[in-house]
Design a protein around this motif. Sequence first.
Motif, mmCIF file in Angstrom:
data_model
loop_
_atom_site.group_PDB
_atom_site.id
_atom_site.type_symbol
_atom_site.label_atom_id
_atom_site.label_comp_id
_atom_site.label_asym_id
_atom_site.label_seq_id
_atom_site.Cartn_x
_atom_site.Cartn_y
_atom_site.Cartn_z
ATOM 1 N N GLU A 1 0.832 -1.206 0.000
ATOM 2 C CA GLU A 1 0.000 0.000 0.000
ATOM 3 C C GLU A 1 0.872 1.265 0.000
ATOM 4 O O GLU A 1 0.665 2.185 -0.801
ATOM 5 N N LEU A 2 1.867 1.283 0.886
ATOM 6 C CA LEU A 2 2.759 2.454 0.961
ATOM 7 C C LEU A 2 3.623 2.573 -0.290
ATOM 8 O O LEU A 2 3.862 3.679 -0.779
ATOM 9 N N LYS B 1 1.619 4.135 -3.002
ATOM 10 C CA LYS B 1 1.480 5.587 -2.797
ATOM 11 C C LYS B 1 2.741 6.320 -3.242
ATOM 12 O O LYS B 1 2.668 7.359 -3.888
ATOM 13 N N ARG C 1 2.961 6.339 -7.060
ATOM 14 C CA ARG C 1 2.015 7.315 -7.626
ATOM 15 C C ARG C 1 2.510 8.746 -7.418
ATOM 16 O O ARG C 1 2.411 9.570 -8.320
ATOM 17 N N GLU C 2 3.058 9.032 -6.236
ATOM 18 C CA GLU C 2 3.561 10.382 -5.980
ATOM 19 C C GLU C 2 4.747 10.706 -6.884
ATOM 20 O O GLU C 2 4.866 11.824 -7.391
#
Length: 153
Positions: free
Chosen positions: A117-118, A121, A124-125
């Motif tokens: 999950e991290l 993220k 995506r960032e």
Amino acid sequence: MEPKLPSLNNLAGHVSECKGAKDDKKTEEPTSEEKINLKRSAEIMEAYLKEGELKPEVVATYKGFLHIFSAWIFDESLPWTTGEAPTLQMLFKYLKITYQLPSDTTVHNQLTHIFEELHGKVVREFAVGISFHKQLFSHSPSSSRQSSPRLCM
């Protein structure tokens, strides 16, 4: 010339002199948060508290419990088998907590899920940052070959 040695006939005076010299070098004492390294834990808990403020109807779930329990084990560098400890199980029974404590495999799976999950993220960032960077510099005059003095030879 040889260095002067401290007088040894007054040990108390010598100790206080040396201690005073050491105290001069001391910096500010770290805060209690820095001593026990709670920064990451505080960030995790802040996110959960914020979610609770935004969604007060959130009901505690076993999935959420596993997520927080696994993050706690990882953050405190505890063995993944902590949930299998008989005394911790006795504590949960005493407190009448109905959640089953996770096994080491469950903790491993939860940490894998948290990592994925991290990681998603972060990816995506970075993707947003790279596309923003490309857009920002694709419109600048220095990015074209004709206006760049280094590339026109």
